[in-house]
Write a protein that holds these residues in place. Structure first.
Motif, PDB file in Angstrom:
ATOM      1  N   ALA A 112     -88.033  17.929  59.763  1.00  0.00           N
ATOM      2  CA  ALA A 112     -88.271  16.633  59.125  1.00  0.00           C
ATOM      3  C   ALA A 112     -86.970  16.012  58.635  1.00  0.00           C
ATOM      4  N   GLY A 113     -86.112  16.815  58.025  1.00  0.00           N
ATOM      5  CA  GLY A 113     -84.870  16.289  57.481  1.00  0.00           C
ATOM      6  C   GLY A 113     -83.934  15.750  58.546  1.00  0.00           C
ATOM      7  N   VAL A 114     -83.722  16.534  59.609  1.00  0.00           N
ATOM      8  CA  VAL A 114     -82.801  16.103  60.665  1.00  0.00           C
ATOM      9  C   VAL A 114     -83.330  14.861  61.369  1.00  0.00           C
ATOM     10  N   LEU A 115     -84.613  14.842  61.703  1.00  0.00           N
ATOM     11  CA  LEU A 115     -85.172  13.673  62.389  1.00  0.00           C
ATOM     12  C   LEU A 115     -85.121  12.435  61.494  1.00  0.00           C
ATOM     13  N   ALA A 116     -85.359  12.598  60.197  1.00  0.00           N
ATOM     14  CA  ALA A 116     -85.304  11.459  59.277  1.00  0.00           C
ATOM     15  C   ALA A 116     -83.878  10.901  59.183  1.00  0.00           C
ATOM     16  N   VAL A 117     -82.898  11.787  59.119  1.00  0.00           N
ATOM     17  CA  VAL A 117     -81.505  11.332  59.056  1.00  0.00           C
ATOM     18  C   VAL A 117     -81.128  10.569  60.318  1.00  0.00           C
ATOM     19  N   TRP A 118     -81.512  11.093  61.482  1.00  0.00           N
ATOM     20  CA  TRP A 118     -81.221  10.404  62.735  1.00  0.00           C
ATOM     21  C   TRP A 118     -81.967   9.070  62.810  1.00  0.00           C
ATOM     22  N   ALA A 119     -83.195   9.028  62.310  1.00  0.00           N
ATOM     23  CA  ALA A 119     -83.970   7.781  62.352  1.00  0.00           C
ATOM     24  C   ALA A 119     -83.322   6.704  61.482  1.00  0.00           C
ATOM     25  N   LEU A 120     -82.961   7.057  60.254  1.00  0.00           N
ATOM     26  CA  LEU A 120     -82.362   6.078  59.350  1.00  0.00           C
ATOM     27  C   LEU A 120     -80.966   5.667  59.815  1.00  0.00           C
ATOM     28  N   GLY A 121     -80.160   6.662  60.165  1.00  0.00           N
ATOM     29  CA  GLY A 121     -78.815   6.343  60.648  1.00  0.00           C
ATOM     30  C   GLY A 121     -78.845   5.550  61.942  1.00  0.00           C
ATOM     31  N   GLY A 122     -79.747   5.924  62.841  1.00  0.00           N
ATOM     32  CA  GLY A 122     -79.855   5.211  64.113  1.00  0.00           C
ATOM     33  C   GLY A 122     -80.298   3.773  63.934  1.00  0.00           C
ATOM     34  N   LEU A 123     -81.213   3.543  62.993  1.00  0.00           N
ATOM     35  CA  LEU A 123     -81.676   2.171  62.743  1.00  0.00           C
ATOM     36  C   LEU A 123     -80.530   1.292  62.261  1.00  0.00           C
ATOM     37  N   VAL A 124     -79.703   1.822  61.371  1.00  0.00           N
ATOM     38  CA  VAL A 124     -78.559   1.054  60.863  1.00  0.00           C
ATOM     39  C   VAL A 124     -77.552   0.772  61.976  1.00  0.00           C
ATOM     40  N   VAL A 125     -77.198   1.806  62.734  1.00  0.00           N
ATOM     41  CA  VAL A 125     -76.204   1.636  63.793  1.00  0.00           C
ATOM     42  C   VAL A 125     -76.738   0.726  64.898  1.00  0.00           C
TER      43      VAL A 125
ATOM     44  N   GLY B 177     -81.761   4.878  72.473  1.00  0.00           N
ATOM     45  CA  GLY B 177     -82.041   4.090  73.671  1.00  0.00           C
ATOM     46  C   GLY B 177     -81.584   2.649  73.522  1.00  0.00           C
ATOM     47  N   ALA B 178     -81.759   2.086  72.315  1.00  0.00           N
ATOM     48  CA  ALA B 178     -81.333   0.707  72.080  1.00  0.00           C
ATOM     49  C   ALA B 178     -79.820   0.568  72.188  1.00  0.00           C
ATOM     50  N   ILE B 179     -79.097   1.539  71.657  1.00  0.00           N
ATOM     51  CA  ILE B 179     -77.638   1.493  71.721  1.00  0.00           C
ATOM     52  C   ILE B 179     -77.163   1.603  73.173  1.00  0.00           C
ATOM     53  N   LEU B 180     -77.767   2.529  73.933  1.00  0.00           N
ATOM     54  CA  LEU B 180     -77.402   2.643  75.343  1.00  0.00           C
ATOM     55  C   LEU B 180     -77.726   1.354  76.097  1.00  0.00           C
ATOM     56  N   GLY B 181     -78.907   0.785  75.829  1.00  0.00           N
ATOM     57  CA  GLY B 181     -79.310  -0.435  76.521  1.00  0.00           C
ATOM     58  C   GLY B 181     -78.428  -1.616  76.213  1.00  0.00           C
ATOM     59  N   SER B 182     -77.804  -1.626  75.031  1.00  0.00           N
ATOM     60  CA  SER B 182     -76.960  -2.756  74.660  1.00  0.00           C
ATOM     61  C   SER B 182     -75.692  -2.831  75.515  1.00  0.00           C
ATOM     62  N   PHE B 183     -75.314  -1.723  76.140  1.00  0.00           N
ATOM     63  CA  PHE B 183     -74.108  -1.713  76.964  1.00  0.00           C
ATOM     64  C   PHE B 183     -74.400  -1.968  78.442  1.00  0.00           C
ATOM     65  N   ILE B 184     -75.679  -2.130  78.787  1.00  0.00           N
ATOM     66  CA  ILE B 184     -76.063  -2.303  80.185  1.00  0.00           C
ATOM     67  C   ILE B 184     -76.168  -3.787  80.508  1.00  0.00           C
ATOM     68  N   THR B 185     -75.439  -4.211  81.512  1.00  0.00           N
ATOM     69  CA  THR B 185     -75.515  -5.605  81.956  1.00  0.00           C
ATOM     70  C   THR B 185     -76.383  -5.753  83.199  1.00  0.00           C
ATOM     71  N   ASN B 186     -76.467  -4.707  84.006  1.00  0.00           N
ATOM     72  CA  ASN B 186     -77.323  -4.711  85.197  1.00  0.00           C
ATOM     73  C   ASN B 186     -78.402  -3.651  84.997  1.00  0.00           C
ATOM     74  N   PRO B 187     -79.648  -4.051  84.661  1.00  0.00           N
ATOM     75  CA  PRO B 187     -80.690  -3.061  84.349  1.00  0.00           C
ATOM     76  C   PRO B 187     -80.946  -2.063  85.468  1.00  0.00           C
ATOM     77  N   ARG B 188     -80.789  -2.470  86.699  1.00  0.00           N
ATOM     78  CA  ARG B 188     -81.114  -1.578  87.819  1.00  0.00           C
ATOM     79  C   ARG B 188     -80.087  -0.479  87.999  1.00  0.00           C
ATOM     80  N   VAL B 189     -78.814  -0.824  87.837  1.00  0.00           N
ATOM     81  CA  VAL B 189     -77.753   0.176  87.959  1.00  0.00           C
ATOM     82  C   VAL B 189     -77.554   0.908  86.641  1.00  0.00           C
TER      83      VAL B 189
ATOM     84  N   LEU C 191     -83.720  -7.583  63.090  1.00  0.00           N
ATOM     85  CA  LEU C 191     -84.409  -6.535  62.336  1.00  0.00           C
ATOM     86  C   LEU C 191     -85.855  -6.424  62.811  1.00  0.00           C
ATOM     87  N   GLY C 192     -86.533  -7.562  62.921  1.00  0.00           N
ATOM     88  CA  GLY C 192     -87.911  -7.543  63.410  1.00  0.00           C
ATOM     89  C   GLY C 192     -88.009  -7.025  64.822  1.00  0.00           C
ATOM     90  N   TYR C 193     -87.024  -7.368  65.645  1.00  0.00           N
ATOM     91  CA  TYR C 193     -87.006  -6.893  67.031  1.00  0.00           C
ATOM     92  C   TYR C 193     -86.887  -5.374  67.075  1.00  0.00           C
TER      93      TYR C 193
END
Length: 282
Positions: free
Chosen positions: A241-254, A160-172, A102-104
């Motif tokens: 504001a509404g759409v960005l807030a929904v994506w922010a909250l939902g994205g944080l949970v996911v 970006g965090a979700i995409l990065g979680s699936f990457i094993t080789n940062p360069r490729v 969570l802190g990360y």
């Protein structure tokens, strides 16, 4: 003290420290500068040539470039950082701390949000000085730009965090992550005029945070008369504001769920193997 609250406070502090340290990294400084220089140069050029039959072409280009820059920071930069820190063991260490993920997540969101405000300053200040019809009509436009940038980056960073979680080789993997990012940008009206796209593409684009981020940025930077050229004929700031807030909250949970699943698969031996593989590639 509540463990979640403590993790959030630690994340806020860490994100601010990482932002300050980024100014000591030459590569990150180049990343801050090259896109603002590119888009400001393009805007000044278009104003000089006099395209658009009275339309503020330079201002339109610069506002679109600002939104484009924010998307690249929020998605690809976070993706790259997460992939690198997964490889060097930073994520594994976060896993070992109570509520560490969570802190990360909070730290990365703060880091990217402060980066976005810095990037916008590098675009807005030259634009105010050199680009015709670009700027704020009043202090409310400045406030709008600030909350759109922060809320937009909080909506994009989890992607970006979700995409990065699936990457094993940062360069490729970063190259592969660019493909969906560019696709999202293309269907969101930042590069191609939105009104010229098929109806189903417009419907898809309006469900994504990038379209609303671009709309919010344009509302702050372009003359009020330009609102009539938008699909709804207005800036639709409450919807932004509404759409960005929904994506922010939902994205944080996911993103937290995805990061926890990824972290469970991490171990010291896997990190060591990744380091050895990185040394071979170097």
């Amino acid at each position: 003290m509540n463990a979640d609250l403590n993790a959030v406070r630690a994340g806020l502090s860490r994100g601010w420290i990482e932002f300050l340290l980024s100014f000591r990294n030459g590569q990150e400084l180049f990343g801050y500068l090259y896109m603002p220089i590119l888009f400001v140069g393009m805007a000044i050029t278009f104003d000089t040539v006099g395209l658009g039959d009275g339309e503020p072409v330079g201002a339109i280009v610069l506002s679109g470039g600002a939104a484009f820059f924010l998307v690249m920071l929020g998605v690809t930069t976070v993706c790259q950082v997460l992939a690198n820190e997964r490889e060097d063991g930073t994520l594994l260490r976060a896993k070992a701390v109570p509520r560490g993920l969570l802190g990360y997540t909070v730290a990365k969101s703060v880091h990217v949000a402060t980066m976005s405000l810095t990037a916008m300053a590098l675009i807005v200040v030259p634009g105010l000085l050199f680009v015709e019809d670009f700027g704020f009509q009043g202090w409310t436009d400045l406030v709008t730009l600030l909350w759109v940038c922060v809320l937009g980056m909080l909506a994009l960073a989890p992607i970006g965090a979700i995409l990065g979680s699936f990457i094993t080789n940062p360069r490729v993997g970063l190259t592969l992550a660019m493909l969906p990012t560019i696709a999202i940008i293309m269907v969101s009206g930042l590069v191609l005029p939105f009104e010229f796209m098929p109806g189903w593409v417009q419907a898809l684009g309006r469900t994504l945070p990038v379209y609303w981020l671009g709309l919010g940025v344009r509302s702050a930077m372009l003359p009020e008369a330009h609102a009539a050229l938008e699909l709804a004929g207005s800036w639709q700031l409450p919807q932004v504001a509404g759409v960005l807030a929904v994506w922010a909250l939902g994205g944080l949970v996911v993103a937290q769920w995805v990061l926890r699943r990824m972290a469970r698969r991490e171990s010291g031996s896997r990190v060591q193997a990744a380091r050895e593989e990185a040394m071979k590639r170097a």
